[in-house]
Design a protein around this motif. Structure first.
Motif, PDB file in Angstrom:
ATOM      1  N   ARG A 104      -7.497 -58.002  18.799  1.00  0.00           N
ATOM      2  CA  ARG A 104      -6.238 -58.398  18.156  1.00  0.00           C
ATOM      3  C   ARG A 104      -6.338 -58.268  16.638  1.00  0.00           C
ATOM      4  NH1 ARG A 104      -4.973 -57.422  22.420  1.00  0.00           N
ATOM      5  NH2 ARG A 104      -4.214 -58.770  24.102  1.00  0.00           N
ATOM      6  N   THR A 105      -7.482 -58.637  16.077  1.00  0.00           N
ATOM      7  CA  THR A 105      -7.673 -58.497  14.627  1.00  0.00           C
ATOM      8  C   THR A 105      -7.570 -57.031  14.218  1.00  0.00           C
ATOM      9  OG1 THR A 105      -9.126 -60.423  14.594  1.00  0.00           O
ATOM     10  CG2 THR A 105      -9.265 -58.919  12.726  1.00  0.00           C
ATOM     11  N   LEU A 106      -8.190 -56.155  14.995  1.00  0.00           N
ATOM     12  CA  LEU A 106      -8.139 -54.728  14.680  1.00  0.00           C
ATOM     13  C   LEU A 106      -6.731 -54.169  14.836  1.00  0.00           C
ATOM     14  CD1 LEU A 106      -9.747 -52.271  13.877  1.00  0.00           C
ATOM     15  CD2 LEU A 106     -10.348 -51.916  16.281  1.00  0.00           C
ATOM     16  N   GLU A 107      -5.993 -54.623  15.846  1.00  0.00           N
ATOM     17  CA  GLU A 107      -4.611 -54.164  16.027  1.00  0.00           C
ATOM     18  C   GLU A 107      -3.745 -54.562  14.843  1.00  0.00           C
ATOM     19  OE1 GLU A 107      -3.601 -55.884  19.754  1.00  0.00           O
ATOM     20  OE2 GLU A 107      -4.272 -54.159  20.934  1.00  0.00           O
ATOM     21  N   ARG A 108      -3.921 -55.815  14.349  1.00  0.00           N
ATOM     22  CA  ARG A 108      -3.153 -56.241  13.174  1.00  0.00           C
ATOM     23  C   ARG A 108      -3.536 -55.412  11.949  1.00  0.00           C
ATOM     24  NH1 ARG A 108      -4.176 -61.404  15.429  1.00  0.00           N
ATOM     25  NH2 ARG A 108      -5.978 -61.672  14.056  1.00  0.00           N
ATOM     26  N   ARG A 109      -4.829 -55.129  11.788  1.00  0.00           N
ATOM     27  CA  ARG A 109      -5.275 -54.357  10.626  1.00  0.00           C
ATOM     28  C   ARG A 109      -4.699 -52.939  10.659  1.00  0.00           C
ATOM     29  NH1 ARG A 109      -9.933 -55.267   7.670  1.00  0.00           N
ATOM     30  NH2 ARG A 109      -9.574 -57.416   8.358  1.00  0.00           N
ATOM     31  N   VAL A 110      -4.717 -52.307  11.839  1.00  0.00           N
ATOM     32  CA  VAL A 110      -4.163 -50.960  11.955  1.00  0.00           C
ATOM     33  C   VAL A 110      -2.663 -50.965  11.723  1.00  0.00           C
ATOM     34  CG1 VAL A 110      -3.741 -49.058  13.569  1.00  0.00           C
ATOM     35  CG2 VAL A 110      -5.991 -50.151  13.498  1.00  0.00           C
ATOM     36  N   ARG A 111      -1.973 -51.968  12.278  1.00  0.00           N
ATOM     37  CA  ARG A 111      -0.522 -52.069  12.075  1.00  0.00           C
ATOM     38  C   ARG A 111      -0.184 -52.259  10.596  1.00  0.00           C
ATOM     39  NH1 ARG A 111       0.231 -55.259  15.973  1.00  0.00           N
ATOM     40  NH2 ARG A 111       0.083 -57.238  14.840  1.00  0.00           N
ATOM     41  N   GLN A 112      -0.956 -53.076   9.896  1.00  0.00           N
ATOM     42  CA  GLN A 112      -0.712 -53.302   8.475  1.00  0.00           C
ATOM     43  C   GLN A 112      -1.004 -52.039   7.672  1.00  0.00           C
ATOM     44  OE1 GLN A 112      -3.307 -56.174   6.644  1.00  0.00           O
ATOM     45  NE2 GLN A 112      -1.819 -56.676   5.041  1.00  0.00           N
ATOM     46  N   TRP A 113      -2.073 -51.312   8.047  1.00  0.00           N
ATOM     47  CA  TRP A 113      -2.394 -50.077   7.320  1.00  0.00           C
ATOM     48  C   TRP A 113      -1.280 -49.044   7.486  1.00  0.00           C
ATOM     49  CZ3 TRP A 113      -2.951 -45.051   8.938  1.00  0.00           C
ATOM     50  CH2 TRP A 113      -3.458 -44.152   7.987  1.00  0.00           C
ATOM     51  N   ARG A 114      -0.740 -48.911   8.708  1.00  0.00           N
ATOM     52  CA  ARG A 114       0.343 -47.943   8.939  1.00  0.00           C
ATOM     53  C   ARG A 114       1.572 -48.304   8.124  1.00  0.00           C
ATOM     54  NH1 ARG A 114      -1.003 -47.664  14.915  1.00  0.00           N
ATOM     55  NH2 ARG A 114      -2.193 -45.725  15.134  1.00  0.00           N
ATOM     56  N   ALA A 115       1.853 -49.621   7.982  1.00  0.00           N
ATOM     57  CA  ALA A 115       3.034 -50.045   7.227  1.00  0.00           C
ATOM     58  C   ALA A 115       2.877 -49.778   5.738  1.00  0.00           C
ATOM     59  CB  ALA A 115       3.293 -51.527   7.472  1.00  0.00           C
ATOM     60  N   LEU A 116       1.641 -49.852   5.241  1.00  0.00           N
ATOM     61  CA  LEU A 116       1.411 -49.701   3.797  1.00  0.00           C
ATOM     62  C   LEU A 116       0.967 -48.298   3.410  1.00  0.00           C
ATOM     63  CD1 LEU A 116      -0.409 -53.078   3.076  1.00  0.00           C
ATOM     64  CD2 LEU A 116       2.005 -52.520   2.710  1.00  0.00           C
ATOM     65  N   LYS A 117       0.129 -47.679   4.220  1.00  0.00           N
ATOM     66  CA  LYS A 117      -0.473 -46.401   3.842  1.00  0.00           C
ATOM     67  C   LYS A 117      -0.201 -45.282   4.846  1.00  0.00           C
ATOM     68  CE  LYS A 117      -2.713 -48.279   0.343  1.00  0.00           C
ATOM     69  NZ  LYS A 117      -2.435 -47.931  -1.059  1.00  0.00           N
ATOM     70  N   GLY A 118       0.465 -45.593   5.932  1.00  0.00           N
ATOM     71  CA  GLY A 118       0.669 -44.603   6.986  1.00  0.00           C
ATOM     72  C   GLY A 118       1.646 -43.512   6.588  1.00  0.00           C
ATOM     73  N   PRO A 119       1.787 -42.488   7.436  1.00  0.00           N
ATOM     74  CA  PRO A 119       2.706 -41.382   7.129  1.00  0.00           C
ATOM     75  C   PRO A 119       4.155 -41.819   7.203  1.00  0.00           C
ATOM     76  CG  PRO A 119       1.854 -41.159   9.362  1.00  0.00           C
ATOM     77  CD  PRO A 119       1.109 -42.311   8.743  1.00  0.00           C
ATOM     78  N   GLU A 120       5.016 -41.056   6.560  1.00  0.00           N
ATOM     79  CA  GLU A 120       6.447 -41.339   6.607  1.00  0.00           C
ATOM     80  C   GLU A 120       6.975 -41.101   8.018  1.00  0.00           C
ATOM     81  OE1 GLU A 120       8.242 -38.894   3.688  1.00  0.00           O
ATOM     82  OE2 GLU A 120       7.657 -40.187   1.997  1.00  0.00           O
ATOM     83  N   ARG A 121       7.931 -41.891   8.429  1.00  0.00           N
ATOM     84  CA  ARG A 121       8.486 -41.796   9.770  1.00  0.00           C
ATOM     85  C   ARG A 121       9.924 -41.298   9.713  1.00  0.00           C
ATOM     86  NH1 ARG A 121       7.197 -47.326  12.858  1.00  0.00           N
ATOM     87  NH2 ARG A 121       7.921 -46.007  14.585  1.00  0.00           N
ATOM     88  N   ASP A 122      10.352 -40.713  10.839  1.00  0.00           N
ATOM     89  CA  ASP A 122      11.723 -40.221  10.921  1.00  0.00           C
ATOM     90  C   ASP A 122      12.717 -41.377  10.889  1.00  0.00           C
ATOM     91  OD1 ASP A 122      10.966 -37.599  11.041  1.00  0.00           O
ATOM     92  OD2 ASP A 122      10.945 -37.520  13.229  1.00  0.00           O
ATOM     93  N   ILE A 123      13.850 -41.127  10.281  1.00  0.00           N
ATOM     94  CA  ILE A 123      14.925 -42.111  10.200  1.00  0.00           C
ATOM     95  C   ILE A 123      16.125 -41.579  10.962  1.00  0.00           C
ATOM     96  CG2 ILE A 123      16.499 -43.343   8.669  1.00  0.00           C
ATOM     97  CD1 ILE A 123      14.364 -43.234   6.521  1.00  0.00           C
ATOM     98  N   ILE A 124      16.702 -42.411  11.802  1.00  0.00           N
ATOM     99  CA  ILE A 124      17.911 -42.026  12.534  1.00  0.00           C
ATOM    100  C   ILE A 124      19.129 -42.400  11.691  1.00  0.00           C
ATOM    101  CG2 ILE A 124      19.294 -42.452  14.605  1.00  0.00           C
ATOM    102  CD1 ILE A 124      16.720 -42.958  16.108  1.00  0.00           C
TER     103      ILE A 124
END
Length: 417
Positions: A104-124
């Motif tokens: 769970r700690t790793l899932e939160r860390r990965v989720r936070q990294w994607r929100a801050l440093k992850g690639p741009e996502r498509d917008i509808i």
């Protein structure tokens, strides 16, 4: 329960009540826990004057491992899942990570990294629908409805047509798969039921309809579809493969439609129908009730639709077949019987989704329900016993070993006898 910071007023109320009540009672009257009361007893500094310290209360279990082992992998490919990274860590450091305790700690860390440093996502980008501009079509599987015909499973599709602005819909029960015939027949019925033509008609990529077709057949199907929409003066568009939201009006309505059918089946008390026509009538009545709720929007949209052409266009597939000495003809590996007088003649056969019609010149001479091939490879026969009964009177023993013996009985009672 949502955490709320303790205010100075609560602390003053606690200190006042503490002169006449116990610590537990005073804390409850002030609105905080007994543990917080002990903390204020040790340090009565008002909350507004306390320096808030943000930080970890326990050591970071990923300290060192995140920067050295995991972050380079995520930066190389952000699609990696947390559980994959955990297995990678367990392979590198089996002693430090013997179990899944930090998942769970790793899932939160990965989720936070994607929100801050992850690639741009498509917008509808939601669109403002224009009355009379676009209609959308789609096929949706209906196995989840668990409908049966005469107590037998009834695998089928639902063709769904939706006007984007008013949400007016038309639904057709499709017996075969996605095909030009099923699309054209039901789309044409939808346009004439609506009483007008939209400017644009959008479908998905129709990949299922093109499956198992040769290159020439695909070109022919594309040419026929272009001629169909050209007859009605519509522009044809398709959404990109895998981008269902581009056909969102009908995709979302698919779910609502099947939910409504399920609920209506529950009220009906049975999912079994005596024949296909009864089931189609049931679906048509349900869709009509849904359309009545959109009457005002439909009326506004009809004012912007283009008029229908003077006549309908071809919504079937036409092939030419000879009638053989065995008293019938083959259409897509299915044998259909014909009157014996037609042996040696060549018939023009119109293939619809649920029936075939055969013509000699301009005269309709044969009509059959359309059949589909069996998965075991055995040939399917569709026989009208009127076409062969005269010959069986002269050759009664031929019935015993005839390859289509079981197909020519008019009712199941004859086969059982």
């Amino acid at each position: 329960m949502t955490y709320k910071p303790i205010t100075d007023q609560q602390l003053r109320l606690y200190m006042t009540d503490l002169q006449n009540h116990s610590q537990r009672t005073s804390a409850a009257r002030a609105g905080f826990s007994e543990r917080s009361a002990r903390r204020f007893d040790a340090d009565p500094t008002p909350p507004s004057q306390r320096k808030i310290v943000h930080g970890r209360t326990v050591s970071d279990p990923l300290d060192g491992y995140w920067q050295n082992d995991l972050l380079p992998l995520l930066e190389n490919d952000s699609a990696l899942q947390a559980v994959t990274l955990l297995r990678h860590l367990q392979g590198l450091h089996p002693v430090a990570f013997p179990d899944d305790r930090i998942r769970r700690t790793l899932e939160r860390r990965v989720r936070q990294w994607r929100a801050l440093k992850g690639p741009e996502r498509d917008i509808i980008f939601r669109q403002v629908p224009e009355p009379g501009y676009m209609a959308q079509s789609d096929f949706t599987h209906a196995e989840e409805l668990e409908v049966t015909i005469a107590d037998l499973p009834f695998p089928h599709l639902l063709y769904h047509f939706v006007m984007v602005y008013s949400r007016w819909e038309h639904v057709g029960v499709v017996l075969g798969g996605e095909s030009f015939t099923a699309l054209a027949e039901n789309l044409q019925q939808a346009l004439w039921s609506m009483g007008g033509v939209p400017q644009n008609h959008r479908t998905d990529s129709l990949s299922a309809a093109f499956r198992n077709l040769t290159a020439d057949q695909r070109k022919d199907m594309t040419r026929r579809y272009d001629a169909f929409v050209g007859h009605y003066g519509m522009d044809a568009s398709r959404n990109n493969r895998g981008e269902a939201h581009e056909n969102g009006a009908v995709e979302s309505q698919n779910r609502h439609l099947k939910t409504a059918i399920k609920q209506a089946l529950i009220l009906r008390g049975s999912r079994d129908f005596a024949c296909i026509e009864d089931y189609r009538r049931f679906v048509d009545m349900l869709v009509a009730r849904r359309n009545r709720q959109r009457a005002a929007a439909v009326q506004a949209e009809r004012a912007h639709l283009k008029p229908l052409p003077q006549r309908r266009t071809i919504d079937f597939t036409e092939i030419v077949v000879p009638v053989s000495r065995t008293g019938g003809f083959l259409v897509k590996s299915i044998f259909y019987s014909a009157p014996s007088q037609l042996i040696g003649q060549r018939l023009r056969v119109h293939l619809y989704d649920d029936r075939i019609e055969a013509f000699l010149g301009s005269s309709l001479v044969v009509s059959h329900p359309r059949a589909r091939g069996r998965v075991d490879g055995h040939r399917v026969h569709v026989i009208n016993y009127h076409h062969v009964i005269h010959a069986l009177r002269r050759k009664p023993q031929a019935l015993w070993s005839s390859i289509y013996r079981d197909s020519l009985f008019p009712r199941t009672e004859y086969a059982e006898a």
